[in-house]
Design an enzyme around this catalytic site. Sequence first.
Site, mmCIF file in Angstrom:
data_model
loop_
_atom_site.group_PDB
_atom_site.id
_atom_site.type_symbol
_atom_site.label_atom_id
_atom_site.label_comp_id
_atom_site.label_asym_id
_atom_site.label_seq_id
_atom_site.Cartn_x
_atom_site.Cartn_y
_atom_site.Cartn_z
ATOM 1 N N HIS A 123 59.114 80.557 71.919
ATOM 2 C CA HIS A 123 58.181 81.373 71.148
ATOM 3 C C HIS A 123 57.350 80.410 70.284
ATOM 4 O O HIS A 123 57.846 79.356 69.883
ATOM 5 C CB HIS A 123 59.010 82.303 70.264
ATOM 6 C CG HIS A 123 58.235 83.328 69.509
ATOM 7 N ND1 HIS A 123 57.592 83.057 68.329
ATOM 8 C CD2 HIS A 123 58.010 84.642 69.758
ATOM 9 C CE1 HIS A 123 57.008 84.159 67.877
ATOM 10 N NE2 HIS A 123 57.245 85.136 68.734
ATOM 11 N N ASP A 200 67.399 79.434 68.372
ATOM 12 C CA ASP A 200 66.593 80.575 67.943
ATOM 13 C C ASP A 200 67.219 81.815 68.583
ATOM 14 O O ASP A 200 67.065 82.053 69.785
ATOM 15 C CB ASP A 200 65.149 80.339 68.404
ATOM 16 C CG ASP A 200 64.281 81.591 68.280
ATOM 17 O OD1 ASP A 200 64.796 82.655 67.889
ATOM 18 O OD2 ASP A 200 63.089 81.490 68.613
ATOM 19 N N GLN A 203 66.151 86.858 69.959
ATOM 20 C CA GLN A 203 66.265 87.821 71.066
ATOM 21 C C GLN A 203 67.688 87.947 71.585
ATOM 22 O O GLN A 203 67.943 88.725 72.503
ATOM 23 C CB GLN A 203 65.357 87.399 72.237
ATOM 24 C CG GLN A 203 63.883 87.414 71.906
ATOM 25 C CD GLN A 203 63.344 88.826 71.697
ATOM 26 O OE1 GLN A 203 63.960 89.822 72.088
ATOM 27 N NE2 GLN A 203 62.191 88.929 71.064
ATOM 28 N N LYS A 226 64.701 92.782 64.521
ATOM 29 C CA LYS A 226 64.974 92.928 65.956
ATOM 30 C C LYS A 226 66.383 93.464 66.193
ATOM 31 O O LYS A 226 66.770 93.753 67.316
ATOM 32 C CB LYS A 226 64.803 91.591 66.657
ATOM 33 C CG LYS A 226 63.367 91.093 66.563
ATOM 34 C CD LYS A 226 63.028 90.142 67.658
ATOM 35 C CE LYS A 226 61.868 89.274 67.271
ATOM 36 N NZ LYS A 226 60.608 89.703 67.839
ATOM 37 N N CYS A 364 53.368 85.679 72.221
ATOM 38 C CA CYS A 364 53.554 84.486 71.380
ATOM 39 C C CYS A 364 54.271 83.385 72.157
ATOM 40 O O CYS A 364 55.119 82.666 71.598
ATOM 41 C CB CYS A 364 54.320 84.795 70.102
ATOM 42 S SG CYS A 364 53.438 85.910 69.030
HETATM 43 N N1 PMP Z 1 61.705 83.558 68.377
HETATM 44 C C1 PMP Z 1 61.766 84.489 69.318
HETATM 45 C C2 PMP Z 1 62.477 84.203 70.607
HETATM 46 C C3 PMP Z 1 61.159 85.725 69.091
HETATM 47 O O1 PMP Z 1 61.204 86.676 70.036
HETATM 48 C C4 PMP Z 1 60.502 85.977 67.873
HETATM 49 C C5 PMP Z 1 59.819 87.299 67.581
HETATM 50 N N2 PMP Z 1 59.009 87.759 68.615
HETATM 51 C C6 PMP Z 1 60.479 84.972 66.916
HETATM 52 C C7 PMP Z 1 61.099 83.772 67.203
HETATM 53 C C8 PMP Z 1 59.810 85.136 65.602
HETATM 54 O O2 PMP Z 1 60.488 86.081 64.847
HETATM 55 P P1 PMP Z 1 59.856 86.671 63.512
HETATM 56 O O3 PMP Z 1 58.461 87.100 63.857
HETATM 57 O O4 PMP Z 1 60.752 87.802 63.175
HETATM 58 O O5 PMP Z 1 59.866 85.581 62.500
#
Ligand code: PMP
Length: 406
Positions: A123, A200, A203, A226, A364
């Site tokens: 991401h 990270d 997910q 999430k 993203c």
């Molecule tokens: N890493 C991953 C794998 C994600 O899916 C996301 C959110 N789409 C993020 C990081 C970023 O998370 P946040 O926007 O809650 O900071």
Amino acid sequence: MTFDAERARKDFPILRQRIHGNPLTFLDSAASAQKPQQVIDAISRFYESDYANIHRGVYELSMRATRAFEATREKARRFLNAREAREIIFVRGTTEAINLVAQTYGRTNVSDGDEVLITQMEHHSNIVPWQLLCLEKKAKLRIAPIDDSGALIMEEFEKLLSPRTRIVAVAHVSNALGTVNPVREIVDLAHERGIPVLLDGAQAVPHQRVDVTSLDCDFYTFSSHKVFGPSGVGVLYGRAELLEAMPPYQGGGEMILSVSFEKTTYKGIPHKFEAGTPDIAGVVGFGAALDYVMSLDPRALAAYERDLLDYATEELAKIDGLRLIGTAPRKTAVVSFVIEGVHPHDVGTILDQEGIAVRTGHHCAQPVMDRFGVPATVRASFALYNTREDVDVLMAGLGKVREVFG
Ligand code: PMP
């Protein structure tokens, strides 16, 4: 025991509505999950009866608020099976957690010519903080490639671990592809070379229980929103020895022991990293969300979501011209796809008219889109409140897309 999704659905009031005259079919939980009544109630109860600023007050309300806030830290410790609650730092979310590590651990440990290793499926929030660091330090960002199914190529990953690698940062689960990475193996390979690993987990935690002690990772991050909690709150888990050695991230109130114009001394962990008044009610709601997920049977939920994923995958394969992006053998319940001749945004707009919420775009993860040679995909993602009927509704919606686009 089988997972009772129909019962779980009843906990989520937002799902009981119609969108453009159709029942809502919510298939975008990978972007943000909906909230159960238990979380909504915990937040309003907290504002109604316990709210005050935390940590500083000697009066009853402040002490109650502090207890509720700190109770979430203990829940997060239990949720991740961390050894100590002080290894849990509250942040705004995964993005802030990764920036924190890059700006503190990274800035003190990465210098000219060093390397940071990430993967091609990250991401943007696990790319850009490292790019900023590498730019500042004249370090190199190394990228471990993925194969045509969206799985990490482990031999290439291993080859990229070099004597200059200072940190490895990898998604536990990819948001764009659903790929589940072999994180235990990744940690072992890095640790054999003395390299710390950040995972990270944004997910991963909505779909499986995570044990940072048995994973042996150095940092683990996830966002409350999430995992059925409020947005604006998240957790950075860090191994105590590393956190203690790291400089503060932001300066301000709450994180200090004493301040004078000559010298400031900091609190110990976790407070050293928690400057300023946090989202107190958000953290309390997050605690209710953690209670909610910890009350579920993880095996039954995993089997249920696996069945949904298999069903959706089988059904989508029946659509002419549909290409699935992300077919790794180990996946969570995410289906990302493109339909020949139809822009993903058009698919999303037509589905919206049917009451179906899917995500369209690059998620993203633009390097993932580049890897598969597409500008965007349609992504349907499933959570514990989704059912096979939701897949049927999606299929009917995609039938409408075909009617419009021929
Ligand atoms: N890493 C991953 C794998 C994600 O899916 C996301 C959110 N789409 C993020 C990081 C970023 O998370 P946040 O926007 O809650 O900071």
